[in-house]
Write an enzyme that holds these catalytic residues in place. Structure first.
Site, mmCIF file in Angstrom:
data_model
loop_
_atom_site.group_PDB
_atom_site.id
_atom_site.type_symbol
_atom_site.label_atom_id
_atom_site.label_comp_id
_atom_site.label_asym_id
_atom_site.label_seq_id
_atom_site.Cartn_x
_atom_site.Cartn_y
_atom_site.Cartn_z
ATOM 1 N N GLU A 43 0.839 -1.200 0.000
ATOM 2 C CA GLU A 43 0.000 0.000 0.000
ATOM 3 C C GLU A 43 0.871 1.246 0.000
ATOM 4 O OE1 GLU A 43 -3.620 2.000 2.674
ATOM 5 O OE2 GLU A 43 -2.424 0.356 3.505
ATOM 6 N N LYS A 132 -9.004 3.095 -3.048
ATOM 7 C CA LYS A 132 -9.554 2.733 -1.734
ATOM 8 C C LYS A 132 -10.870 3.479 -1.512
ATOM 9 C CE LYS A 132 -7.395 2.045 2.822
ATOM 10 N NZ LYS A 132 -6.198 2.438 3.628
ATOM 11 N N CYS A 166 -5.987 -2.701 2.519
ATOM 12 C CA CYS A 166 -5.951 -2.560 3.973
ATOM 13 C C CYS A 166 -7.330 -2.810 4.594
ATOM 14 C CB CYS A 166 -5.378 -1.193 4.346
ATOM 15 S SG CYS A 166 -4.636 -1.132 5.996
#
Length: 302
Positions: A43, A132, A166
């Site tokens: 990430e 995201k 995540c």
């Protein structure tokens, strides 16, 4: 079909896009020489996950120093197009590998930053990107939210690739959006270095009946340039991100890792027949569904 994959647990050259791209190419070249066909990076590997930074912001107050730091972060972030993307496409093509790279993406139109995974083919270039959809906690200060068009998987000759970033992986409906596209190799770059993350990766593998590649950075305070170290919230410990990268089979068995407290590479051979075999007793989008009871609707812009 067996696919050799590599999960790269590396330290970026923090807030330096060019040097991090150079490091990325060196790592890709090394793995390609070992017969790897898919290489995954963590990430926000480019330009580095800004762990511990406040950007001078508290509720009701921002500072000029924080704005200057944000400007630096913005300038060192990547566009998912243009010269920076062309570099990744050339690297993928030169070494004949598929790349999944975590970047902080700078949108050239609205100017916002996004936490993004870019998927790059050695022959087709950019396949697409995932932004995201819900930055975690204070990440929302610097990262905007991705939209429904970002919930994509990509069919390739090495399998169907997709995944979430995540703590999106704790969003059941987001996971289901990926499963129902038939993802076979589920890619989960993260900044979460808690031991509990391993269990999350195993759960997703069992639930989605897919391979899961969990990829994190390894990072120490000393890896920040000296100018950035003062005031870092996590600086009481030398190692501020332990890593914990892992590769998991469709039955939830750990194939490689978890890797802690060092840079390194996890390599595994993925047999895609195992994805099919694992669905004998459970298939979240097939014989184990109850579409008469449950429906998933993803709202897209009109």
């Amino acid at each position: 079909m067996s696919i050799k994959v590599a999960v790269i647990q590396a330290t970026p050259v923090f807030f330096d896009r060019e040097k991090t791209l150079q490091k990325l190419e060196s790592l890709v070249a090394e793995q390609a020489g070992q017969g790897v066909r898919l290489v995954v990076f963590p990430e926000s590997f480019i330009p580095g996950y800004p762990r511990g930074f406040t950007f001078g912001a508290t509720i009701g107050r921002r500072t000029d120093t924080g704005r200057d730091l944000y400007k630096t972060y913005w300038q060192q972030s990547m566009e998912a197009g243009g010269e920076d993307l062309a570099r990744l496409e050339k690297i993928a093509g030169r070494y004949g590998v598929w790349l999944v790279v975590g970047i902080t993406e700078r949108d050239p139109v609205n100017g916002s930053l996004y936490c993004t995974s870019v998927y790059v083919s050695p022959s087709e270039g950019l396949l697409g990107k995932h932004r995201k959809i819900k930055p975690t906690g204070v990440e929302r200060l610097v990262w905007a939210e991705g939209g429904a068009d970002s919930l994509k998987a990509f069919m390739t000759e090495i399998g169907t690739l997709g995944g979430l970033i995540c703590w999106e992986n704790y969003m059941p409906l987001a996971r289901m959006a990926m499963y129902r596209q038939g993802v076979e190799i589920y890619i989960a770059p993260t900044a979460d270095s808690r031991p509990t993350w391993t269990a999350t990766m195993q759960h997703i593998a069992c639930e989605g009946r897919c391979y899961v590649l969990g990829c994190n950075q390894f990072f120490r305070v000393e890896d920040y340039p000296a100018a950035y170290r003062e005031g870092i919230a996590d600086s009481t410990e030398d190692i501020i991100c332990r890593g914990g990268s892992v590769i998991v089979s469709p039955q939830g068995e750990i194939l490689a890792g978890p890797l802690w407290d060092q840079e390194g590479v996890l390599v595994a051979d993925l047999d895609l027949d195992e994805v099919i075999k694992s669905k004998l007793d459970f298939d979240v989008i097939g014989h184990y569904t109850r579409d008469d009871l449950f429906q998933l609707t993803i709202t897209t812009p009109s």
